[in-house]
Design an enzyme around this catalytic site. Sequence first.
Site, PDB file in Angstrom:
ATOM      1  N   LYS A 171      12.731  16.604  -5.306  1.00 30.52           N
ATOM      2  CA  LYS A 171      12.089  17.845  -5.704  1.00 30.52           C
ATOM      3  C   LYS A 171      12.989  19.024  -5.417  1.00 30.52           C
ATOM      4  O   LYS A 171      12.986  20.022  -6.124  1.00 30.52           O
ATOM      5  CB  LYS A 171      10.772  18.003  -4.943  1.00 30.52           C
ATOM      6  N   TRP A 226       8.466  -3.316   4.612  1.00 29.95           N
ATOM      7  CA  TRP A 226       7.327  -4.189   4.330  1.00 29.95           C
ATOM      8  C   TRP A 226       7.742  -5.651   4.175  1.00 29.95           C
ATOM      9  O   TRP A 226       7.098  -6.545   4.706  1.00 29.95           O
ATOM     10  CB  TRP A 226       6.621  -3.687   3.072  1.00 29.95           C
ATOM     11  N   ASP A 269      -2.025   2.906   2.601  1.00 33.35           N
ATOM     12  CA  ASP A 269      -1.395   3.001   3.901  1.00 33.35           C
ATOM     13  C   ASP A 269      -1.769   4.366   4.451  1.00 33.35           C
ATOM     14  O   ASP A 269      -1.423   5.386   3.866  1.00 33.35           O
ATOM     15  CB  ASP A 269       0.121   2.877   3.732  1.00 33.35           C
ATOM     16  N   PRO A 298       0.814  -1.212   0.000  1.00 36.21           N
ATOM     17  CA  PRO A 298       0.000   0.000   0.000  1.00 36.21           C
ATOM     18  C   PRO A 298       0.853   1.270   0.000  1.00 36.21           C
ATOM     19  O   PRO A 298       1.682   1.451   0.870  1.00 36.21           O
ATOM     20  CB  PRO A 298      -0.776  -0.122   1.315  1.00 36.21           C
ATOM     21  N   GLN A 335      12.401  -1.400   1.016  1.00 38.45           N
ATOM     22  CA  GLN A 335      11.410  -2.085   1.846  1.00 38.45           C
ATOM     23  C   GLN A 335      11.958  -3.358   2.490  1.00 38.45           C
ATOM     24  O   GLN A 335      11.219  -4.069   3.152  1.00 38.45           O
ATOM     25  CB  GLN A 335      10.177  -2.441   1.002  1.00 38.45           C
ATOM     26  N   TRP A 360       4.232  -0.036  10.620  1.00 40.55           N
ATOM     27  CA  TRP A 360       4.732  -1.140   9.799  1.00 40.55           C
ATOM     28  C   TRP A 360       3.986  -2.427  10.087  1.00 40.55           C
ATOM     29  O   TRP A 360       3.903  -3.316   9.263  1.00 40.55           O
ATOM     30  CB  TRP A 360       6.233  -1.348  10.012  1.00 40.55           C
ATOM     31  N   LYS A 407      20.187  10.792  -7.067  1.00 43.42           N
ATOM     32  CA  LYS A 407      18.840  10.492  -6.611  1.00 43.42           C
ATOM     33  C   LYS A 407      17.912  11.661  -6.964  1.00 43.42           C
ATOM     34  O   LYS A 407      18.254  12.818  -6.792  1.00 43.42           O
ATOM     35  CB  LYS A 407      18.863  10.292  -5.096  1.00 43.42           C
TER      36      LYS A 407
END
Length: 1129
Positions: free
Chosen positions: A678, A642, A88, A49, A638, A600, A675
């Site tokens: 913004k 996750w 999530d 999610p 993750q 989590w 990387k």
Amino acid sequence: MSVKYREHKGLNLPSVAKEVLEKWKLENTFEESVSTRDENKPFVFFEGPPSANGMPGIHHVMGRAIKDIFCRYKTLKGYRVERKAGWDTHGLPVELSVEKELGITKEDIGTKITIEEYNAACKKTVMRYTDVWNKLTEEMGYWVDMSDPYVTYENKYIESVWWLLKEIYNKDLMYKGYTIQPYSPKAGTGLSSHEINQPGCYQDVTDTTVVAQFKAKKNDVLPENTYFLAWTTTPWTLPSNTALCVGPKIEYVLVKTFNQYTGDAVNLVLARPLIGKQLSGKYAVADEELTMEGFSLGDKKIPYTLEKEFIGSDLVGITYEQLLPYTLPHENPEKAFQVISGNFVTTEDGTGIVHIAPTFGQDDAQVAKDFGVPPMLVLDENENPVPLINLQGKFRPEMDEFAGLYVKNEYYNDGEAPDKSVDVLIAIKLKEENKAFKVEKYVHSYPHCWRTDKPILYYPLDSWFIKITENKGRMAELNKTINWKPKSTGEGRFGNWLEGANDWNLSRSRFWGIPIPIWRTEDRTEQICIGSAEELKNECQKAIDAGLMDENPLAGFEVGNMDKANYETFDFHKNYVDAIILVSPSGKPMTREADLIDVWFDSGSMPIAQRHYPFENKELVDEKGFGQADFIAEGVDQTRGWFYTLHAIASMVFDRTAYKNVISNGLVLDKNGVKMSKRIGNAVEPFENLSTYGADATRWYMITNAQPWDNLKFDLDGITEVQRKFFGTLYNTYGFFSLYANVDEFSYSEEEIPLNNRPEIDRWVTSKLNSLIKDVGEAFESYEPTKAGRLIQGFVTDQMSNWYVRLCRRRFWRGDYSEDKIAAYQTLYTCLETVAVLSSPIAPFYSDQLFNDLNKVSKRYSEKSVHLTTFPTIDENAIDIDLEERMSIAQKVCSMVLSLRKKENIKVRQPLQKIMVPVLDQNFARRIEAVKDLILSEVNVKELELLEDTTGVLVKKIKPNFKTIGKKYGKHMKAIIAITNQWSQDNIIAVDKNKGWTGEIEGDSIALETEDFEISTDDIPGWLVATEGNYTVALDETISPALKNEGIAREFVNRIQNLRKESGLEVTDRIELQIKSDDKINLAINDNLNYICSETLANSLDLVEEVKGEKLVFEVEEGVSTELTLSKV
RNA sequence: AGUCCCUUAGCUCAGUUGGUUAGAGCGCUACACUGAUAAUGUAGAGGUCCGCAGUUCAAAUCUGCGAGGGACUACCA
């Protein structure tokens, strides 16, 4: 009039996507792709999610493309792939953004704003960008069911999470313990690491530091009266010392000297590299003038001598006298006050021996736990273990003269602070007792609370933990059954993480999240863990019966009714459940533990919580395996997120893995490898990208450019290239096919022409195609999308377009609608159709258009979309490796001849008489004979002669086969090379004839066979020769008058064709030609009249004195010009 | 600090169980071809396979130690 193949004006992938998307919506293609598949053949996919309170980025396109590819592939393979979307919704980022919007801080919650209002704001905020996410999902062609997503804040979801937690609780895998966390005594709250990392938190402060002397108890290693030196910047932690830590490999020394405050003779232990730092100033090495005997307190210099050396591990286990013996740990006091070792110890400053106070340092707590050393916890009035400092930051009563003092002067109110801080008082006491070696002021950086601006303490705070450590072995074992892509992430990063895993701290002191469903009595003797709404309702009733509550908050909830409305009659969030007071078996009131569950845990619960298991869908999960994913994919970040929580929960509760196959993909970086962010402004806007280049090109680029698990350097030029090279070529090939198929009205209505009746080139491309199906299928099966994409791309550009179509062009536009022509159509059609299906998982839009463009005419499939069809089956009989080999020889030879022509500047249009190819063995002769015609027409040569070496004119070359010889005679390799290099032509011929060579090298007899050598032709004296690898080609460059004329004729054909095209004639229009007569060309034309006419669809060709009308003037060869005109009949 | 990934042509990447002349595409230069034309072919230029050491008859490939880039996790007496 039959249906025509759709002809496109140009390739515009974004508009293809738009059109196809409309069609999918209209025809409910996604729903159908699921519902038409067998219910008993599920492929279980879990969607991780995303948090919808942030905007999606281009990396989401990457991650979701990978998920989509395998779901679509498995659908093609006949599996039913249900994909439930999810959101999530809890967690700190949501809370922080709400606090920022409302202009409040955490402290204001519950005062300025009620928790209820706050949570309502969070709920509203968290789904803010769902529309944007839905739009991206749709436009990138990611098929996931957004209509009924699981949402982590919904009561049904929370109920399942509680159920899971209770399962863990019932297995006795939960306990309440403490961890050392940043704590602000003034604010009375723990601080998250996030808060500590805010700018301005670390400030330079001047503290009193102490190098303390810890007296060793009697042991075998050290003499009596020996002290360990340990430095601390927080003397207030010294009463809580329970261990000393050395570096196992660090060198230590025993120094004999005197204490500068008491004058007592002492033996000291410290790290060798730090002697200079500690024994500085007054201290000096003893010599003839400065003797150990002559020292008395007050002397300017203090002598010392080095007595002995050790390494850290020698010292481990030695016990020492407690430095400040006010009290003892309530647990295992006999294991306190010993030397232990840790790898974190350095010799950069201090003494190389670290004072360990497990109650006030994170490292300290960990290393002490590893060695079984107890923390300095005492039992309070309620028999609860507490540290020597209370939550206000004051010493407890056990500390005698220090009791009630704040450990830091900053904690006093203005003007109330004493002159001497606790640190100073402790330093004085130690000096007096011969326990301080050195006391100094020291400037260092120390974290401060961002709200109160006071220094923080590292302090043991109560948290609920899951005993991961108890389950580690099983988790590691289960991990071995998971197919990780890449393997290294599973074995390395994830495996190591499991090995070193600590217990899982579940507690979060926040507001917006799932509450820990544990209620406790005040004396902590009784507690209950709630696992369902039903249980909570019943417990509430008991509390009402006991008179603890007036009404049941779940009164409106009907047990067993799974309607959405029924589940909206209450709320499981903090603001509701905190008001609930339950009754313990002995009749005492129980209140809820204040904390929330780590978010989590929310997402790790999704395998069953998304289906409200076990309250609903019990059969689906228990019997059909929907609790365990066949496949998941997320970013490598993750691994400890996750991927971990899924694995931990599934192994603890169900003793199984949560997923069988997992791809952890890398990051999307900008084209310079930085990387995207913004802030830097190098982020690629996903929507703009999709509307400029289309989802297909973007997805294809992302997947084929780098393996998913490598980082992707995202470069827009790369997308352009994919667009042009792959999609452009595919589009052109379809365009070519449709152009002629429409002319001939080919609709695949004829009987399938047996493969054996088709020409070599058709069988070849069919063989290649079936090999492709096999390889692509295998690549998808092993979760290698990059390989699959590259294979398809290679086939389309190299085999299908640049070889098959190029060589077969004239079959499509010449002659009648014969069997050969039909074979060509059928073959190319099959290639295009198959490519459409194979590439559909990666490029879902264009492939669907291509499939439908073809299928609308042929109606070979009843399905309306490529995504509803099945993956092509391999026709093993069609795969002919020898044929593929033959064609590769042909390609090689053609390339060599063209290269020779180039060197000699002979146009391909100029026919030549002959090429010769030396044959080395019969197998080669047979193969090249089979592709002879292809080669000849491709390179425009009349004959190909195979040259058997009977005459000995060929110059041969011999090369040892390193692979085979190496295994047998590795040691003599160099000598063998030396010998073969010297061999003459006769030697080589002899080796060939004798099928090997025997001899003696460096004293060993050597027997080499045919397979140990590669003999090839190097040169044919007197000919124009090209050699590449084992192949050699000779070209006869003589141009006879007949050849010359034929060349001229071809030149004409070329010009006429160009003229036809320029004049806008249809490919089928017939023409009449007039050419200005010229002695130099008349013969060339007359000799090749039929050829010219048939090539250019001319009914007549007249040589005339004067060409009338619009005419083309051109130069046939140097100095020879002519004029020609053409008219449509 | 630990763990993991990456490093091969100007760029993006292949490179099988180690095998001797390390490949492709793009880009650049030149010349061709073209009834697929936003294509295509051929040729040329372009390499310290990140470095060092080791194993081996033989290393881009295996091992060790480094360097650079990236990610995650954690901490500093």
